[in-house]
Design an enzyme around this catalytic site. Structure first.
Site, PDB file in Angstrom:
ATOM      1  N   LYS A 158      50.322  53.071  39.528  1.00 25.16           N
ATOM      2  CA  LYS A 158      50.378  54.238  40.280  1.00 25.16           C
ATOM      3  C   LYS A 158      52.014  54.921  40.249  1.00 25.16           C
ATOM      4  O   LYS A 158      52.111  56.299  40.078  1.00 25.16           O
ATOM      5  CB  LYS A 158      50.243  53.612  41.705  1.00 25.16           C
ATOM      6  CG  LYS A 158      50.101  54.922  42.890  1.00 25.16           C
ATOM      7  CD  LYS A 158      48.820  55.298  42.963  1.00 25.16           C
ATOM      8  CE  LYS A 158      48.312  56.573  43.928  1.00 25.16           C
ATOM      9  NZ  LYS A 158      46.927  56.849  44.023  1.00 25.16           N
TER      10      LYS A 158
ATOM     11  N   GLY B 254      51.580  30.735  39.350  1.00 24.40           N
ATOM     12  CA  GLY B 254      50.004  30.554  39.390  1.00 24.40           C
ATOM     13  C   GLY B 254      50.074  29.462  40.693  1.00 24.40           C
ATOM     14  O   GLY B 254      50.947  28.682  40.798  1.00 24.40           O
TER      15      GLY B 254
ATOM     16  N   HIS C 279      61.031  33.684  41.656  1.00 18.88           N
ATOM     17  CA  HIS C 279      60.505  34.612  41.106  1.00 18.88           C
ATOM     18  C   HIS C 279      61.510  35.880  40.939  1.00 18.88           C
ATOM     19  O   HIS C 279      61.692  36.391  42.071  1.00 18.88           O
ATOM     20  CB  HIS C 279      59.310  34.940  42.239  1.00 18.88           C
ATOM     21  CG  HIS C 279      58.245  34.072  42.176  1.00 18.88           C
ATOM     22  ND1 HIS C 279      57.155  34.175  41.306  1.00 18.88           N
ATOM     23  CD2 HIS C 279      57.871  32.962  42.735  1.00 18.88           C
ATOM     24  CE1 HIS C 279      56.294  33.220  41.611  1.00 18.88           C
ATOM     25  NE2 HIS C 279      56.537  32.649  42.462  1.00 18.88           N
TER      26      HIS C 279
ATOM     27  N   ASP D 203      45.408  60.587  41.429  1.00 23.77           N
ATOM     28  CA  ASP D 203      44.856  60.070  40.149  1.00 23.77           C
ATOM     29  C   ASP D 203      43.881  61.044  39.229  1.00 23.77           C
ATOM     30  O   ASP D 203      44.283  61.529  38.057  1.00 23.77           O
ATOM     31  CB  ASP D 203      44.128  58.713  40.160  1.00 23.77           C
ATOM     32  CG  ASP D 203      45.067  57.878  41.123  1.00 23.77           C
ATOM     33  OD1 ASP D 203      46.325  57.903  40.989  1.00 23.77           O
ATOM     34  OD2 ASP D 203      44.460  56.920  41.636  1.00 23.77           O
TER      35      ASP D 203
ATOM     36  N   CYS E  12      58.281  30.011  37.478  1.00 24.95           N
ATOM     37  CA  CYS E  12      57.650  29.239  38.332  1.00 24.95           C
ATOM     38  C   CYS E  12      56.431  28.299  37.656  1.00 24.95           C
ATOM     39  O   CYS E  12      56.694  27.496  37.031  1.00 24.95           O
ATOM     40  CB  CYS E  12      56.835  29.828  39.560  1.00 24.95           C
ATOM     41  SG  CYS E  12      56.553  29.017  41.065  1.00 24.95           S
ATOM     42  N   TYR E  13      55.114  28.545  37.810  1.00 25.43           N
ATOM     43  CA  TYR E  13      54.086  27.780  36.997  1.00 25.43           C
ATOM     44  C   TYR E  13      54.426  27.816  35.604  1.00 25.43           C
ATOM     45  O   TYR E  13      54.319  26.864  34.817  1.00 25.43           O
ATOM     46  CB  TYR E  13      52.706  28.157  37.650  1.00 25.43           C
ATOM     47  CG  TYR E  13      51.686  27.473  36.837  1.00 25.43           C
ATOM     48  CD1 TYR E  13      51.109  26.128  37.262  1.00 25.43           C
ATOM     49  CD2 TYR E  13      51.188  27.713  35.630  1.00 25.43           C
ATOM     50  CE1 TYR E  13      50.414  25.405  36.859  1.00 25.43           C
ATOM     51  CE2 TYR E  13      50.394  26.919  34.924  1.00 25.43           C
ATOM     52  CZ  TYR E  13      49.978  25.650  35.574  1.00 25.43           C
ATOM     53  OH  TYR E  13      48.953  24.831  35.000  1.00 25.43           O
TER      54      TYR E  13
ATOM     55  N   GLU F 127      60.576  38.557  39.542  1.00 26.17           N
ATOM     56  CA  GLU F 127      59.932  39.875  40.071  1.00 26.17           C
ATOM     57  C   GLU F 127      59.826  40.562  41.451  1.00 26.17           C
ATOM     58  O   GLU F 127      59.416  41.788  41.472  1.00 26.17           O
ATOM     59  CB  GLU F 127      58.554  40.022  39.382  1.00 26.17           C
ATOM     60  CG  GLU F 127      57.511  39.099  40.054  1.00 26.17           C
ATOM     61  CD  GLU F 127      57.763  37.185  39.983  1.00 26.17           C
ATOM     62  OE1 GLU F 127      58.737  36.812  39.464  1.00 26.17           O
ATOM     63  OE2 GLU F 127      56.875  36.708  39.671  1.00 26.17           O
TER      64      GLU F 127
END
Ligand code: XMP
Length: 530
Positions: A386, A68, A185, A243, A95-96, A187
């Protein structure tokens, strides 16, 4: 009537799950995607909406604290509910998330002069459960850093697992409590083994088996839809996109002919698209479909309008009018409206302007319709990203070529004809777009590209065709790579490819005598021209 909360509970209670508390990082959604790619259901909650009771009821097998933009050294900066560290489940701070974990458990974080952005190397100094089979003691691992503050002293029970040049506590753990925290990070793709690290957390540490699959989702979604709808009638608006199509096919499987689809033809679709929609749904799937050709109405209302936002408004409002009239006249008494809302539209984003606050992103294809028509919403894709929707489409037997289609904007070709729209210009653009995409497909590049399309510029230039002078439109071609449409890079076509497209377009499309390639990235550009 089954409430949305009850339905949500049903899907949640069936799966082992991970809770992600969001502290406002730009990449929190990527954490969720990595976790789900590994077959574990997870949800993202804003940190300030996670009460002790809600967390206990969700019963996560593990909790991840996101990064964050705030600094834990600031007064009133965000904290995780203290119960997160007291309920006996593993916690992973990123991180944060690391910094608030350290602060809340009695360690210390310092701000200033410690910024580290971009690639960094972490020396692995200890082996742990979470790095088992992945990072050996003594290894050097590439990671992605993005931080201003850093940890300077550890809470009781923690040890150092890895250090980088700028962060002596880059990777820390309290193995007895199963608390892990990283300054980097995991991710993002720039941390090459980050996805595996998250898997080691969810599977190895939290003990998840990874049973979240599209086959399981499909079965549950079908029973959820049946429970919600009963013997009621449902209307679904088709746009031709992935979608709404997946929503319709799933609903049809669940409730058969209680579903009617409405396809409003705005006259702003690409070549052959309307026929494909009608053929796929009416003929292939035998789904009751109302095909409303409203192109004259749309083009009439758009005549003389150049401003992009005015175009969007006119198209949105006209769409609602036509859809509503169609639904009332041709379907009658339907209680439900189905929409292909996805998880990124539902996630509430955390914003830090003027103290923690929450803004809700709502991007409905037919915004405002359900209230106007007094209908309940059916949104079976609300929990999906998605790529998961595409996988669900394949699971439902839809063709790969169809589910992999590039995104296409709601206002259609209207925003690809800058300036005034005419039928003549739309027809030229449709032909040009067809040639361009045909070449992309032939070169085998379609799946490498996020979105590719032609734009017909409101500019005529002089050319020479044979021995004659021509004075025709300029066509700009665009192709970008992206993971979410939020940022994008232009696609590096070869000159040979670009030359081929230009030659074919000018030879085959009357009205175009010049082709240019758009090499703008986003930011500073946007993907569409309007
Ligand atoms: P931009 O142009 O903002 O586009 O970089 C990001 C993504 O959004 C699509 N887009 C739209 N989609 N209604 C939509 O449904 C719109 O008004 C609209 N404008 C842009 C665009 O195609 C890209 O995928």
């Amino acid at each position: 009537m089954v409430t949305e909360a009850q339905l949500h509970e049903k899907i949640v209670q069936h799966h082992e799950r991970i809770l992600i508390l969001d502290f406002g990082s730009q990449v929190t959604q990527l954490i969720a995607r990595r976790v789900r790619e590994n077959g574990v259901y997870c949800e993202i909650w804003p940190f300030n909406q996670a009460t002790d009771d809600k967390i206990a009821a969700f019963a996560p097998k593990g909790i991840i604290l996101s990064g964050g933009p705030a600094s834990v050294t600031e007064e009133d900066s965000p904290r995780a509910p203290q119960s997160v560290f007291e309920m006996g489940v593993p916690v992973f701070g990123i991180c944060y998330g690391q910094q608030t974990m350290v602060t809340q458990l009695g360690g210390k974080v310092e701000s200033g002069h410690h910024s580290e952005f971009g690639r960094a190397m972490v020396d692995v100094v200890e082996s742990t459960e979470i790095t088992e089979g992945l990072w050996d003691k003594g290894a050097e691992e590439q990671v992605w850093m993005s931080h201003g503050d850093r940890v300077v002293s550890l809470p009781d029970g923690f040890t150092i697992i890895g250090k980088s040049e700028g962060a002596p506590f880059a990777f820390i753990a309290d193995e007895s409590r199963h608390f892990y925290a990283v300054q980097f990070h995991p991710e993002v793709v720039h941390t090459p083994h980050g996805g595996q690290l998250l898997k080691n957390f969810t599977h190895g540490v939290c003990g998840c088996a990874g049973d979240w699959s599209m086959a399981a989702f499909r079965e549950e979604a079908i029973s959820k839809i049946r429970a919600q709808v009963g013997d009621g009638k449902v209307i679904c608006g088709l746009s031709g996109g992935v979608d709404s199509s997946v929503t319709a096919v799933l609903l049809h499987e669940a409730i058969g002919d209680q579903l009617t689809c409405i396809y409003v033809d705005t006259g702003l679709m690409r070549a052959g698209e309307s026929d494909q929609v009608v053929d796929l749904f009416r003929n292939h799937y035998s789904i009751p479909l109302i095909h409303k050709d409203a192109s004259d109405l749309f083009l009439g209302k758009l005549a003389g309008v150049s401003d992009p936002e005015k175009k969007r408004k006119i198209i949105g409002n006209t769409f609602i009018e036509v859809f509503e009239e169609c639904a009332e006249k041709e379907v009658g008494n339907a209680q439900f409206l189905a929409q292909g809302t996805l998880y990124p539209d539902v996630i509430e984003s955390v914003s830090f302007t003027g103290g923690p606050s929450v803004t809700i992103k709502s991007h409905h294809n037919v915004g405002g319709l359900p209230e106007r028509m007094n209908m309940d919403l059916v949104e079976p894709l609300r929990e999906l990203f998605k790529d998961e929707v595409r996988a669900l489409g394949v699971e439902l037997g839809m063709h790969e070529d169809f589910v992999k289609r590039h995104p296409f904007p709601g206002p259609g070709l209207a925003i690809r004809v800058p300036g005034e729209i005419t039928k003549e210009k739309l027809d030229i653009l449709r032909k040009a777009d067809l040639v361009y995409l045909d070449e992309i497909r032939k070169a085998g590049l379609y799946d490498d590209i996020w979105q590719a399309f032609a734009v017909l510029l409101p500019v005529r230039t002089v050319g020479v065709m044979g021995d004659a002078r021509s004075y025709d439109y300029v066509c700009a071609i665009r192709a970008v790579t992206s993971t979410d449409g939020m940022t994008a890079d232009y696609y590096p076509f070869s000159h040979e490819f670009l030359g081929r497209v230009s030659t074919r377009m000018i030879n085959e499309v009357r009205g175009i005598n010049r082709v240019v390639y758009d090499i703008t990235s986003k930011p500073p550009g946007t993907i569409e021209w309007e």
